[in-house]
Design a protein around this motif. Sequence first.
Motif, short mmCIF file in Angstrom:
data_model
loop_
_atom_site.label_atom_id
_atom_site.label_comp_id
_atom_site.label_asym_id
_atom_site.label_seq_id
_atom_site.Cartn_x
_atom_site.Cartn_y
_atom_site.Cartn_z
N MET A 160 0.87 -1.11 -0.02
CA MET A 160 0.11 0.04 -0.07
C MET A 160 0.89 1.45 0.01
SD MET A 160 -3.23 0.87 2.58
CE MET A 160 -2.09 1.64 3.97
N PRO A 161 1.33 1.55 -1.40
CA PRO A 161 2.15 2.81 -1.34
C PRO A 161 1.62 3.95 -0.42
CG PRO A 161 2.15 1.65 -3.45
CD PRO A 161 0.99 1.17 -2.52
N PHE A 162 2.54 4.65 0.25
CA PHE A 162 2.19 5.90 0.89
C PHE A 162 1.62 6.88 -0.05
CE2 PHE A 162 3.01 10.37 2.38
CZ PHE A 162 2.39 10.23 3.43
N LEU A 163 2.40 7.19 -1.16
CA LEU A 163 2.44 8.49 -1.86
C LEU A 163 0.63 8.29 -2.66
CD1 LEU A 163 3.32 11.27 -3.32
CD2 LEU A 163 4.16 9.87 -5.16
N LEU A 164 0.33 7.02 -3.27
CA LEU A 164 -0.68 6.85 -3.89
C LEU A 164 -1.84 7.03 -2.84
CD1 LEU A 164 -2.60 5.80 -5.98
CD2 LEU A 164 -2.03 3.58 -5.52
N SER A 165 -1.91 6.48 -1.46
CA SER A 165 -2.71 6.54 -0.46
C SER A 165 -3.06 7.96 0.03
CB SER A 165 -2.39 5.88 0.70
OG SER A 165 -2.25 4.72 0.52
N PHE A 166 -1.90 9.00 -0.23
CA PHE A 166 -1.77 10.26 0.13
C PHE A 166 -2.69 10.90 -0.80
CE2 PHE A 166 0.17 14.86 0.34
CZ PHE A 166 -0.48 15.12 1.65
N ILE A 167 -2.59 10.68 -2.04
CA ILE A 167 -3.09 11.35 -3.22
C ILE A 167 -4.53 11.22 -3.49
CG2 ILE A 167 -3.23 11.32 -6.07
CD1 ILE A 167 -0.09 10.91 -5.73
N LEU A 168 -4.98 9.82 -3.09
CA LEU A 168 -6.23 9.49 -2.94
C LEU A 168 -7.08 10.12 -1.90
CD1 LEU A 168 -6.11 5.53 -3.54
CD2 LEU A 168 -7.16 6.99 -4.87
N PHE A 169 -6.36 10.24 -0.82
CA PHE A 169 -6.94 11.23 0.36
C PHE A 169 -7.15 12.67 -0.06
CE2 PHE A 169 -5.46 14.38 3.64
CZ PHE A 169 -6.64 13.84 4.64
N LEU A 170 -6.32 13.27 -0.91
CA LEU A 170 -6.29 14.75 -1.33
C LEU A 170 -7.31 14.68 -2.42
CD1 LEU A 170 -2.67 15.79 -1.54
CD2 LEU A 170 -4.27 16.47 0.34
N GLY A 172 -10.21 12.73 -3.07
CA GLY A 172 -11.28 12.43 -2.29
C GLY A 172 -11.93 13.85 -1.52
N GLY A 173 -10.89 14.22 -0.94
CA GLY A 173 -11.11 15.43 -0.07
C GLY A 173 -11.61 16.73 -0.74
N VAL A 174 -10.56 16.98 -2.14
CA VAL A 174 -10.84 18.01 -2.77
C VAL A 174 -12.29 18.17 -3.43
CG1 VAL A 174 -10.32 19.44 -5.13
CG2 VAL A 174 -8.35 18.59 -3.04
N TRP A 175 -12.57 16.94 -4.12
CA TRP A 175 -13.86 16.94 -4.84
C TRP A 175 -15.06 16.90 -3.94
CZ3 TRP A 175 -14.48 18.01 -9.56
CH2 TRP A 175 -13.41 17.70 -10.57
N THR A 176 -14.72 16.37 -2.66
CA THR A 176 -15.89 16.25 -1.83
C THR A 176 -16.35 17.77 -1.30
OG1 THR A 176 -15.29 14.42 -0.59
CG2 THR A 176 -16.54 15.86 0.55
N PHE A 177 -15.17 18.74 -1.24
CA PHE A 177 -15.21 19.89 -0.92
C PHE A 177 -16.08 20.88 -2.21
CE2 PHE A 177 -13.38 24.44 -0.97
CZ PHE A 177 -13.96 24.83 0.02
N LEU A 197 -11.87 6.55 3.14
CA LEU A 197 -10.97 5.51 2.71
C LEU A 197 -9.63 5.86 2.74
CD1 LEU A 197 -12.96 3.21 0.13
CD2 LEU A 197 -12.31 2.54 2.46
N GLY A 198 -9.30 7.13 2.15
CA GLY A 198 -7.75 7.43 2.23
C GLY A 198 -7.32 7.72 3.32
N THR A 199 -8.44 8.28 4.38
CA THR A 199 -7.88 8.52 5.73
C THR A 199 -7.73 7.39 6.45
OG1 THR A 199 -9.36 10.53 5.68
CG2 THR A 199 -8.80 9.73 8.05
N ALA A 200 -8.56 6.39 6.28
CA ALA A 200 -8.37 5.03 6.99
C ALA A 200 -7.07 4.58 6.45
CB ALA A 200 -9.40 4.18 6.38
N GLN A 201 -6.66 4.45 5.20
CA GLN A 201 -5.40 4.10 4.47
C GLN A 201 -4.11 4.76 5.29
OE1 GLN A 201 -5.39 4.30 0.32
NE2 GLN A 201 -6.16 2.24 0.24
N LEU A 202 -4.06 5.99 5.38
CA LEU A 202 -3.18 6.77 6.20
C LEU A 202 -3.03 6.55 7.51
CD1 LEU A 202 -3.67 10.62 4.67
CD2 LEU A 202 -1.88 8.70 3.88
N ILE A 203 -4.32 6.20 8.24
CA ILE A 203 -4.07 5.78 9.75
C ILE A 203 -3.48 4.28 9.74
CG2 ILE A 203 -5.27 4.90 11.57
CD1 ILE A 203 -7.77 7.00 10.77
N LEU A 204 -3.88 3.29 8.90
CA LEU A 204 -3.27 2.02 8.99
C LEU A 204 -1.63 2.27 8.39
CD1 LEU A 204 -5.71 -0.24 7.05
CD2 LEU A 204 -5.02 -0.07 9.25
N TYR A 205 -1.25 3.20 7.66
CA TYR A 205 -0.02 3.30 7.38
C TYR A 205 0.85 3.79 8.58
CZ TYR A 205 3.90 3.97 3.98
OH TYR A 205 4.95 3.88 3.37
#
Length: 250
Positions: A160-170, A172-177, A197-205
């Motif tokens: 679960m690469p950190f960079l991809l998880s971080f990009i998915l988090f950003l 999702g956040g930007v489009w939700t806003f 899900l992106g937030t959950a991935q970062l927590i798991l990381y």
Amino acid sequence: MISLVYFSGVLGNIMSGLVYLSPTPTFWRIVKRRSTEEFESLPYICKLLNAYFWVYYGLIKPDSLLVATVNMFGAVVEIIFLFIFLLYAPPGMKARTAILVAILDVGFPAAAVLLTQFLLHGDVRIDVAGLLCVGFSMIAYASPLSAMKTVVNTKSVEYMPFLLSFILFLNGGVWTFYAFLTEDWFVGTPNGTGFLLGTAQLILYAVYWKPKPSKQQVLNDGDLADNDRQREPLIIPAAGSQSVNAEAET
């Protein structure tokens, strides 16, 4: 002055573009090795189908061009990826992929768009297109869930690469806003899910990340293991006993 809606939409285009480009190393590997190895084509077929419907939704809904533009880019990227896959896939996989592309990426979206365009009108047409987008976007989140399950089972973030998880988090956040500003819940529902899900991935990381050992530490551990083996007494297993180490086999 640039409006907040436009700014968030442009930022969302950038984030989504990075998400679409994230499999580039995989396809560069396929090109270099001239083989698709164990990779599957279905995720890219589904992403192309999803991009098609978001393009259609962005074009028919007023003031939603920014939703369409990034998915136009994504559709082009997925078409290139699938072309590379078909070029280097073995005959059986190539035939299966070609059939799926013909059905899911040509026949089905063409029929859905034509029926929606000619049988439905106004807000009903937009709502049906939006529901299709939400449905296929939610299916796409099976991949992050699978990665999270692997992390929990292995207690390792290797897959679960950190960079991809971080990009998915950003992303999702930007489009939700953006969805909040425009009151577009068809955009907000899948991207809000992606943000969670992106937030959950970062927590798991954060929970399972472990620093890689230095080369000197690896060498020291190896020396200690050798010394331990030298001090171990010779043990001869009784006849019929199972002395095979399962981990060594793997």
